[in-house]
Design an enzyme around this catalytic site. Sequence first.
Site, short mmCIF file in Angstrom:
data_model
loop_
_atom_site.label_atom_id
_atom_site.label_comp_id
_atom_site.label_asym_id
_atom_site.label_seq_id
_atom_site.Cartn_x
_atom_site.Cartn_y
_atom_site.Cartn_z
N LYS A 200 0.88 -1.19 0.00
CA LYS A 200 0.00 0.00 0.00
C LYS A 200 0.91 1.22 0.00
O LYS A 200 1.66 1.45 0.94
CB LYS A 200 -0.88 -0.02 1.26
CG LYS A 200 -2.20 0.71 1.14
CD LYS A 200 -2.13 2.19 0.95
CE LYS A 200 -1.84 2.95 2.22
NZ LYS A 200 -1.71 4.43 1.96
N GLU A 275 9.53 0.98 10.82
CA GLU A 275 10.60 1.99 10.69
C GLU A 275 9.90 3.33 10.86
O GLU A 275 9.13 3.75 10.01
CB GLU A 275 11.25 1.83 9.31
CG GLU A 275 12.65 2.37 9.26
CD GLU A 275 12.70 3.77 8.71
OE1 GLU A 275 12.62 4.70 9.54
OE2 GLU A 275 12.80 3.93 7.50
N CYS A 309 13.34 10.57 7.94
CA CYS A 309 13.15 10.08 9.31
C CYS A 309 14.42 10.25 10.12
O CYS A 309 14.38 10.36 11.34
CB CYS A 309 12.70 8.63 9.29
SG CYS A 309 13.68 7.61 8.21
N GLU A 406 9.04 15.56 15.99
CA GLU A 406 9.55 15.43 14.63
C GLU A 406 8.82 16.43 13.73
O GLU A 406 7.60 16.34 13.57
CB GLU A 406 9.30 14.00 14.14
CG GLU A 406 9.85 13.75 12.75
CD GLU A 406 9.71 12.30 12.31
OE1 GLU A 406 8.60 11.74 12.45
OE2 GLU A 406 10.70 11.75 11.80
P1 NDP Z 1 1.74 8.38 8.18
O1 NDP Z 1 2.45 7.60 9.20
O2 NDP Z 1 0.32 8.74 8.41
O3 NDP Z 1 1.75 7.61 6.77
C1 NDP Z 1 2.61 6.56 6.41
C2 NDP Z 1 1.82 5.48 5.68
O4 NDP Z 1 0.87 4.91 6.58
C3 NDP Z 1 1.00 6.00 4.50
O5 NDP Z 1 0.98 5.01 3.49
C4 NDP Z 1 -0.37 6.17 5.12
O6 NDP Z 1 -1.40 6.15 4.18
C5 NDP Z 1 -0.43 4.96 6.01
N1 NDP Z 1 -1.43 5.04 7.08
C6 NDP Z 1 -1.96 6.14 7.66
N2 NDP Z 1 -2.86 5.79 8.60
C7 NDP Z 1 -2.91 4.45 8.63
C8 NDP Z 1 -3.65 3.48 9.37
N3 NDP Z 1 -4.53 3.85 10.31
N4 NDP Z 1 -3.44 2.19 9.13
C9 NDP Z 1 -2.55 1.79 8.20
N5 NDP Z 1 -1.83 2.65 7.44
C10 NDP Z 1 -1.99 3.96 7.66
O7 NDP Z 1 2.56 9.66 7.85
P2 NDP Z 1 2.00 11.05 7.31
O8 NDP Z 1 2.06 11.02 5.86
O9 NDP Z 1 0.67 11.42 7.88
O10 NDP Z 1 3.07 12.01 7.93
C11 NDP Z 1 2.89 12.43 9.27
C12 NDP Z 1 4.19 12.52 9.97
O11 NDP Z 1 4.78 11.24 10.03
C13 NDP Z 1 5.23 13.38 9.30
O12 NDP Z 1 5.11 14.71 9.61
C14 NDP Z 1 6.48 12.78 9.85
O13 NDP Z 1 6.72 13.32 11.11
C15 NDP Z 1 6.16 11.31 9.99
N6 NDP Z 1 6.65 10.49 8.88
C16 NDP Z 1 7.69 9.69 9.11
C17 NDP Z 1 8.21 8.95 8.08
C18 NDP Z 1 9.38 8.08 8.28
O14 NDP Z 1 10.03 7.70 7.32
N7 NDP Z 1 9.68 7.68 9.49
C19 NDP Z 1 7.67 9.02 6.72
C20 NDP Z 1 6.52 9.85 6.60
C21 NDP Z 1 6.04 10.56 7.65
P3 NDP Z 1 -1.85 7.46 3.37
O15 NDP Z 1 -0.75 8.43 3.41
O16 NDP Z 1 -2.07 6.94 2.04
O17 NDP Z 1 -3.10 7.95 4.02
#
Ligand code: NDP
Length: 503
Positions: A200, A275, A309, A406
């Site tokens: 996904k 991660e 990250c 973060e």
């Molecule tokens: P999320 O953690 O929400 O998104 C990461 C993935 O998880 C996306 O594919 C998202 O789907 C999916 N997701 C969201 N909610 C659910 C759920 N309930 N169950 C299963 N999968 C889910 O990150 P965001 O894009 O909202 O970013 C928010 C914050 O997260 C950022 O500001 C940053 O701080 C952190 N982040 C950290 C990352 C890392 O590499 N450690 C990467 C990205 C963000 P979809 O986006 O399609 O809704």
Amino acid sequence: MSAVPKEVFSLGKSAANFIGMPRQLLIDGKWVNAESGKTFQVINPATGEQVGKVAEADKADVDKAVKAARKAFESGPWPSMTKSDRGKLLHRVGDLILKYADELAELESLDNGKPVLIARHADVALAADIFHYMSGWATKRHGLTIPFDCMYTPGVQYHAYTRPEPIGVVGQIIPWNFPLLMAAWKLAPALTAGCTVVLKVAEETPLSALRLGEIFQEAGVPAGVVNILTGFGETAGAALAAHPDVDKIAFTGSTEVGRLIVKAAATNLKKVSLELGGKSPNIVLADADLDIAIPGAASAIFFNHGQCCCAGSRLYIEQKIFDRVVEGVSAEAKNIKIGPGLDPSTQMGPLVSEIQFSRVCDYLDSGFKEGAKAITGGKKLEGKGYFVEPTVLVNTKPGMKVVDEEIFGPVVTAMPFKQFDDEIVRQANNTIYGLAAGIWTRDVSKAHALAAKLQAGTVWVNCYNIFDASLPFGGYKQSGWGREMGEAVLDNYTESKVVTVRI
Ligand code: NDP
């Protein structure tokens, strides 16, 4: 700072053709619409305008994809393929990624906002490399023979050995900061281990993973082995994490969603690797070579617009050199050329989405309210698109949101410390996260002593953001469970079976 240039940068023919039609889901080797028929928009973050459409998967599509992955795991060509042929297939995927590198880089830049040259030479190149690296492991994982004497059957001999076996059907959920690379980091090891996958992708950046789906088909990966879904986290992602016929879930994203994944996975106690986020300390000691430490500290936070990250977002500088380093990092920030990712001269593009843009701007506002001062940056750019200036904040301390949380944007907090002692270790480790850390010093003893005390999965000394497919990457504390890359990642996708034979 003035608004970004208004020029429109055109895509190559292949990338333009790719986004020219609504993109579908890859399920069981076929491109199909979502069961609901719904689609959603793909937005160019440099303009905020729609550039394409993709299918919106939800629970029904997740069910179909998991069924296809289960069938492909249990029957058909995949489980009976020799390890050597599996390795060759994955190597071919790496070759094809390089063949289509320019197109993939353009799609990545358009979708995510990152500079196209960085997409080409970092994201795409590393994505190909992980397939090439992992393909070699397909033939090199083996079990152990374990000589033992059973204490309650004296005199009876046994031959015992372990067999590494693929864990089964894997659900993988990835974020938007390195869309193609995250797909590759997840898919390459899972497939090397012999698993089948439902991936996904993030709603903000679906394009490159969908193009990767076509590459899997061209390479000859059998139907159902890789299924790719575009859709939202709360629907498709949650359904995948909770699915009773998924054996393992691998997630990269926020720590907050990581917790939801763990709860959802409890339904059938599927295995989980995570991660997650970070708030990495980057420590500059007074004896550091500032000619490398200053640009290094700037790139530690500003690379990928701070949307990493492992971004070095808490910059600790020994008091004696504080002003010099802050001035140097600020000068580096001012020199960064901001613009649309597709402009080859751009060094920093827009943030990925309006939501992320607002989130970063809110953090800046909160920092200023709590007393932070911007030495450079601190503002969003006027006009279209989600551009934020690279920002260096001082007058910050623990307890402020900009220091503790973060931000995931181009914002660094610079904080002085008196001298090299346990207090700087305590400050650096004063976070819920433990993903990465940086140290800048000419003193080898200090470097090793500090590296041993920092609670982080990766410590970089006199360098930052150095990755290789062979080096395991992952977090201590709330930065995650398990490791990506290296031989270590294969443990995420392998069960170890013991076979005991009476002789
Ligand atoms: P999320 O953690 O929400 O998104 C990461 C993935 O998880 C996306 O594919 C998202 O789907 C999916 N997701 C969201 N909610 C659910 C759920 N309930 N169950 C299963 N999968 C889910 O990150 P965001 O894009 O909202 O970013 C928010 C914050 O997260 C950022 O500001 C940053 O701080 C952190 N982040 C950290 C990352 C890392 O590499 N450690 C990467 C990205 C963000 P979809 O986006 O399609 O809704």
